[in-house]
Write an enzyme that holds these catalytic residues in place. Structure first.
Site, PDB file in Angstrom:
ATOM      1  N   LYS A 221      60.306  29.314  13.157  1.00 35.13           N
ATOM      2  CA  LYS A 221      60.440  28.133  12.309  1.00 35.13           C
ATOM      3  C   LYS A 221      61.432  27.117  12.872  1.00 35.13           C
ATOM      4  O   LYS A 221      62.236  27.415  13.741  1.00 35.13           O
ATOM      5  CB  LYS A 221      60.818  28.554  10.886  1.00 35.13           C
ATOM      6  CG  LYS A 221      59.650  29.189  10.150  1.00 35.13           C
ATOM      7  CD  LYS A 221      59.933  29.432   8.687  1.00 35.13           C
ATOM      8  CE  LYS A 221      58.664  29.928   7.983  1.00 35.13           C
ATOM      9  NZ  LYS A 221      58.912  30.244   6.565  1.00 35.13           N
ATOM     10  N   ARG A 255      58.214  38.873   7.881  1.00 34.00           N
ATOM     11  CA  ARG A 255      56.901  38.293   8.200  1.00 34.00           C
ATOM     12  C   ARG A 255      57.011  37.615   9.563  1.00 34.00           C
ATOM     13  O   ARG A 255      57.793  36.657   9.710  1.00 34.00           O
ATOM     14  CB  ARG A 255      56.505  37.304   7.100  1.00 34.00           C
ATOM     15  CG  ARG A 255      55.142  36.675   7.252  1.00 34.00           C
ATOM     16  CD  ARG A 255      54.848  35.779   6.055  1.00 34.00           C
ATOM     17  NE  ARG A 255      53.532  35.151   6.146  1.00 34.00           N
ATOM     18  CZ  ARG A 255      53.299  34.002   6.765  1.00 34.00           C
ATOM     19  NH1 ARG A 255      54.289  33.332   7.331  1.00 34.00           N
ATOM     20  NH2 ARG A 255      52.062  33.503   6.800  1.00 34.00           N
TER      21      ARG A 255
END
Length: 277
Positions: A221, A255
Site C-alpha cells: 500500500k 492479507r
C-alpha cells in the site's frame, strides 16, 4: 484458544494466518489483476495455497484510491465462477465486496467469509449475511474508493475507527450474528493519511481489547511507499515488515499479495515465539 467460525471451517487463530489476495479485476493497484481469466485465477489460487495461504480472498472490484464502482452483475460474473470452482477446496474462500447481491451470490456459490470494506453499511448488506454461517470481516473506510484519499480528516483516528467498528458489530449482533463469526479490520489506506495509518498500527492493542480478532492489510500500500520511497513493485520487503509488525502487535490474519515471502517471515517469528517446528 481463539477460533473464527467460517462456514464449514473453524480457523484456529492461536497462530497468525495468511489471507492471499486474488484479484479478478483488470485494474488492481498492485498490477496483479486477472480479469475474467478463470484458469489464470485458479493457477494463482493453487500457487497461493502451495505457498502457505490459509484463506483465499477473491475480489471482483478494484478499491484502489480513485477507482469507480463496477456494475453488480459484472462483479458477480467475475467472482462467482471462481468461487464455485474453489468451493470444495480445503481452505476457506472469502469474497471482498460491498454489494449485498454479490454477497448473496457468493455465499450461494460456497464462499465462507465476506470481507466488506464498507463495514456492512450498504442497505441490505446485513440482511444478506446475517442468516448465513459465514465469517464476516468488518472494515472501516472513510468516504468511498473514488474519493477517500482526497482529504481524509479525523479528530481522533483511533477512537473514531473503533467507534465505527463497535457500532457495526452491534448492528450485526442485533441480527443474531455470533461473536465467533466476526473479525475487525481498521482499514489501512481507506480514507487515511500516512500518519493516520501509522497511528492505527501503533494502537492495535486497543482493537484487540474489543475481544474480536483483527485482520490487517497493508500489503504494497501507499503508506509503505511513502515511508520507503519505493514503487508498488518494490514494496515486498516493506509489506513483510508491515505484516510482522501487525502480528507482533496481535493481528491474527494478514492479507497479502506475497504469500511465500510472508510465510517464511512468519515461520521465523513463530519459531522464536513457540519453538522450531
Amino acid at each position: 484458544m481463539a477460533v473464527l467460525k467460517c462456514g464449514r471451517f473453524d480457523i484456529d487463530l492461536e497462530r497468525p494466518r495468511i489471507m492471499a489476495i486474488i484479484n479478478t479485476t483488470p485494474d488492481s493497484f498492485s498490477g496483479d489483476g486477472l480479469g475474467h481469466d478463470i484458469d489464470a485465477a485458479m493457477r494463482r489460487c493453487e500457487a497461493a495455497v502451495a505457498a502457505g495461504a490459509h484463506i483465499l480472498d477473491i475480489g471482483g472490484e478494484s478499491t484502489r484510491p480513485g477507482s469507480e464502482s463496477v456494475p453488480e452483475q459484472e462483479e458477480i460474473d467475475r467472482v462467482v465462477p471462481l468461487v464455485e470452482r474453489l468451493a470444495d477446496w480445503p481452505v476457506p474462500v472469502s469474497v471482498d465486496t460491498v454489494k449485498p447481491a454479490v454477497m448473496r451470490a457468493s455465499l450461494a456459490a460456497g464462499a465462507t467469509l465476506i470481507n466488506d470494506i464498507n463495514g456492512f453499511r450498504a442497505p441490505g448488506a446485513i440482511d444478506a449475511v446475517a442468516d448465513s454461517d459465514a465469517a464476516l470481516c468488518v472494515m472501516h473506510m472513510q468516504g468511498e474508493p473514488r474519493s477517500m484519499q482526497s482529504a481524509p480528516r479525523y479528530n481522533d483516528v483511533v477512537g473514531e475507527v473503533l467507534d465505527f467498528l463497535d457500532h457495526q458489530v452491534g448492528a450485526l449482533s442485533a441480527r443474531g450474528v455470533e461473536k465467533e463469526r466476526i473479525l475487525l479490520d481498521p482499514g489501512f489506506g481507506f480514507g487515511k493519511t500516512v500518519e493516520h495509518n501509522l497511528a492505527l498500527m501503533r494502537a492495535l492493542d486497543r482493537f484487540l481489547a474489543t475481544g474480536f480478532p483483527v485482520l490487517i492489510g497493508v500489503s504494497r500500500k501507499s503508506v509503505l511507499g511513502a515511508v520507503t520511497g519505493r514503487a508498488v513493485a518494490d514494496r515486498v520487503p516493506a509489506s513483510i515488515a508491515g505484516a510482522l509488525i501487525a502480528v507482533e502487535r496481535g493481528a491474527r490474519i494478514v492479507r497479502v499479495h506475497d504469500v511465500a515471502q510472508t510465510r517464511d517471515a512468519l515461520t521465523v517469528w513463530e519459531a522464536v515465539q513457540f519453538g522450531a517446528p
